[in-house]
Design a protein around this motif. Structure first.
Motif, PDB file in Angstrom:
ATOM      1  N   UNK A  63       0.831  -1.209   0.000  1.00 58.07           N
ATOM      2  CA  UNK A  63       0.000   0.000   0.000  1.00 58.07           C
ATOM      3  C   UNK A  63       0.867   1.260   0.000  1.00 58.07           C
ATOM      4  N   UNK A  64       1.941   1.241   0.774  1.00 53.13           N
ATOM      5  CA  UNK A  64       2.856   2.391   0.809  1.00 53.13           C
ATOM      6  C   UNK A  64       3.532   2.585  -0.552  1.00 53.13           C
ATOM      7  N   UNK A  65       3.921   1.489  -1.189  1.00 51.99           N
ATOM      8  CA  UNK A  65       4.561   1.584  -2.516  1.00 51.99           C
ATOM      9  C   UNK A  65       3.577   2.128  -3.542  1.00 51.99           C
ATOM     10  N   UNK A  66       2.330   1.667  -3.508  1.00 47.69           N
ATOM     11  CA  UNK A  66       1.314   2.186  -4.430  1.00 47.69           C
ATOM     12  C   UNK A  66       1.108   3.686  -4.233  1.00 47.69           C
ATOM     13  N   UNK A  67       1.034   4.090  -2.980  1.00 50.55           N
ATOM     14  CA  UNK A  67       0.858   5.509  -2.672  1.00 50.55           C
ATOM     15  C   UNK A  67       2.057   6.323  -3.175  1.00 50.55           C
ATOM     16  N   UNK A  68       3.257   5.824  -2.942  1.00 55.54           N
ATOM     17  CA  UNK A  68       4.465   6.522  -3.373  1.00 55.54           C
ATOM     18  C   UNK A  68       4.523   6.640  -4.893  1.00 55.54           C
ATOM     19  N   UNK A  69       4.221   5.554  -5.587  1.00 53.82           N
ATOM     20  CA  UNK A  69       4.228   5.583  -7.054  1.00 53.82           C
ATOM     21  C   UNK A  69       3.177   6.543  -7.607  1.00 53.82           C
ATOM     22  N   UNK A  70       2.009   6.575  -6.976  1.00 53.89           N
ATOM     23  CA  UNK A  70       0.962   7.500  -7.405  1.00 53.89           C
ATOM     24  C   UNK A  70       1.411   8.948  -7.209  1.00 53.89           C
ATOM     25  N   UNK A  72       4.493  10.082  -7.083  1.00 54.42           N
ATOM     26  CA  UNK A  72       5.570  10.410  -8.030  1.00 54.42           C
ATOM     27  C   UNK A  72       5.008  10.629  -9.435  1.00 54.42           C
ATOM     28  N   UNK A  73       4.036   9.814  -9.796  1.00 55.42           N
ATOM     29  CA  UNK A  73       3.432   9.924 -11.124  1.00 55.42           C
ATOM     30  C   UNK A  73       2.651  11.230 -11.269  1.00 55.42           C
ATOM     31  N   UNK A  74       1.856  11.563 -10.244  1.00 56.57           N
ATOM     32  CA  UNK A  74       1.020  12.751 -10.296  1.00 56.57           C
ATOM     33  C   UNK A  74       1.767  14.023  -9.918  1.00 56.57           C
ATOM     34  N   UNK A  75       2.807  13.889  -9.137  1.00 55.05           N
ATOM     35  CA  UNK A  75       3.540  15.054  -8.663  1.00 55.05           C
ATOM     36  C   UNK A  75       2.718  15.898  -7.712  1.00 55.05           C
ATOM     37  N   UNK A  76       1.809  15.258  -6.977  1.00 52.71           N
ATOM     38  CA  UNK A  76       0.867  16.013  -6.158  1.00 52.71           C
ATOM     39  C   UNK A  76       1.278  16.147  -4.695  1.00 52.71           C
ATOM     40  N   UNK A  78       4.228  16.783  -1.461  1.00 50.40           N
ATOM     41  CA  UNK A  78       5.449  17.485  -1.098  1.00 50.40           C
ATOM     42  C   UNK A  78       6.602  16.490  -0.963  1.00 50.40           C
ATOM     43  N   UNK A  79       7.824  16.919  -1.203  1.00 47.04           N
ATOM     44  CA  UNK A  79       8.977  16.032  -1.040  1.00 47.04           C
ATOM     45  C   UNK A  79       9.100  15.468   0.377  1.00 47.04           C
ATOM     46  N   UNK A  80       8.649  16.202   1.388  1.00 49.80           N
ATOM     47  CA  UNK A  80       8.711  15.701   2.763  1.00 49.80           C
ATOM     48  C   UNK A  80       7.808  14.481   2.947  1.00 49.80           C
ATOM     49  N   UNK A  81       6.642  14.509   2.325  1.00 43.37           N
ATOM     50  CA  UNK A  81       5.727  13.367   2.415  1.00 43.37           C
ATOM     51  C   UNK A  81       6.312  12.150   1.715  1.00 43.37           C
ATOM     52  N   UNK A  82       6.942  12.379   0.592  1.00 43.75           N
ATOM     53  CA  UNK A  82       7.571  11.272  -0.149  1.00 43.75           C
ATOM     54  C   UNK A  82       8.709  10.683   0.663  1.00 43.75           C
ATOM     55  N   UNK A  83       9.519  11.539   1.273  1.00 47.34           N
ATOM     56  CA  UNK A  83      10.637  11.050   2.090  1.00 47.34           C
ATOM     57  C   UNK A  83      10.131  10.263   3.292  1.00 47.34           C
ATOM     58  N   UNK A  84       9.055  10.713   3.906  1.00 46.73           N
ATOM     59  CA  UNK A  84       8.476  10.009   5.049  1.00 46.73           C
ATOM     60  C   UNK A  84       7.970   8.627   4.639  1.00 46.73           C
ATOM     61  N   UNK A  85       7.323   8.552   3.488  1.00 44.08           N
ATOM     62  CA  UNK A  85       6.821   7.278   2.986  1.00 44.08           C
ATOM     63  C   UNK A  85       7.973   6.336   2.631  1.00 44.08           C
ATOM     64  N   UNK A  86       9.029   6.856   2.030  1.00 40.53           N
ATOM     65  CA  UNK A  86      10.196   6.029   1.718  1.00 40.53           C
ATOM     66  C   UNK A  86      10.834   5.489   2.990  1.00 40.53           C
ATOM     67  N   UNK A  87      10.879   6.298   4.022  1.00 39.36           N
ATOM     68  CA  UNK A  87      11.420   5.857   5.309  1.00 39.36           C
ATOM     69  C   UNK A  87      10.545   4.752   5.910  1.00 39.36           C
ATOM     70  N   UNK A  88       9.233   4.903   5.803  1.00 44.62           N
ATOM     71  CA  UNK A  88       8.310   3.885   6.310  1.00 44.62           C
ATOM     72  C   UNK A  88       8.497   2.565   5.561  1.00 44.62           C
ATOM     73  N   UNK A  89       8.734   2.640   4.260  1.00 42.75           N
ATOM     74  CA  UNK A  89       8.959   1.428   3.459  1.00 42.75           C
ATOM     75  C   UNK A  89      10.250   0.742   3.898  1.00 42.75           C
ATOM     76  N   UNK A  90      11.291   1.522   4.145  1.00 41.02           N
ATOM     77  CA  UNK A  90      12.560   0.937   4.603  1.00 41.02           C
ATOM     78  C   UNK A  90      12.387   0.260   5.964  1.00 41.02           C
ATOM     79  N   UNK A  91      11.626   0.878   6.861  1.00 39.51           N
ATOM     80  CA  UNK A  91      11.371   0.263   8.169  1.00 39.51           C
ATOM     81  C   UNK A  91      10.578  -1.027   8.026  1.00 39.51           C
ATOM     82  N   UNK A  92       9.590  -1.027   7.141  1.00 42.50           N
ATOM     83  CA  UNK A  92       8.801  -2.241   6.908  1.00 42.50           C
ATOM     84  C   UNK A  92       9.677  -3.351   6.342  1.00 42.50           C
ATOM     85  N   UNK A  93      10.578  -3.012   5.417  1.00 43.34           N
ATOM     86  CA  UNK A  93      11.497  -4.005   4.864  1.00 43.34           C
ATOM     87  C   UNK A  93      12.356  -4.629   5.964  1.00 43.34           C
TER      88      UNK A  93
END
Length: 111
Positions: A63-70, A72-76, A78-93
């Protein structure tokens, strides 16, 4: 060589359940000899606790990856939100790898 019932899960993992009966080698009342043998195996259609946790983490990661890809695709976003989601994905991994290691260690153990 005392006998216990065993529960086998759909994922292949197993656990000891209830005490079934005592062997003839233990002479002390109320004591068991320490060796566990399988009396009856009860098959479960569900996964073990660790596999359920791993599947839950995989679904959340997906779900986090889908949200991140959406985003990035839409550009909708902020970079802070994207960084937070990437951090959450790394923690989940990391949590998934830890749970998989724990599951593998448990499967390698004899009891």
């Amino acid at each position: 060589m005392c006998f216990y019932n065993q529960r086998r899960f759909a994922c292949g993992d197993w656990s000891w359940t209830s005490f079934a009966h005592r062997c003839n080698y233990e002479y002390r009342t109320g004591e068991t000899c320490g060796m566990k043998l399988v009396n009856v195996t009860e098959n479960e259609s569900s996964l073990c606790r660790l596999c359920e946790k791993i599947e839950t983490k995989f679904r959340r990661r997906s779900a986090e990856m889908d949200r991140l890809n959406r985003w990035k695709r839409d550009g909708s976003q902020l970079p802070a939100s994207i960084a937070k989601t990437q951090h959450a994905i790394m923690e989940l991994d990391q949590e998934i790898r830890q749970l998989q290691r724990e599951r593998d260690d448990r499967r390698k153990a004899l009891c």
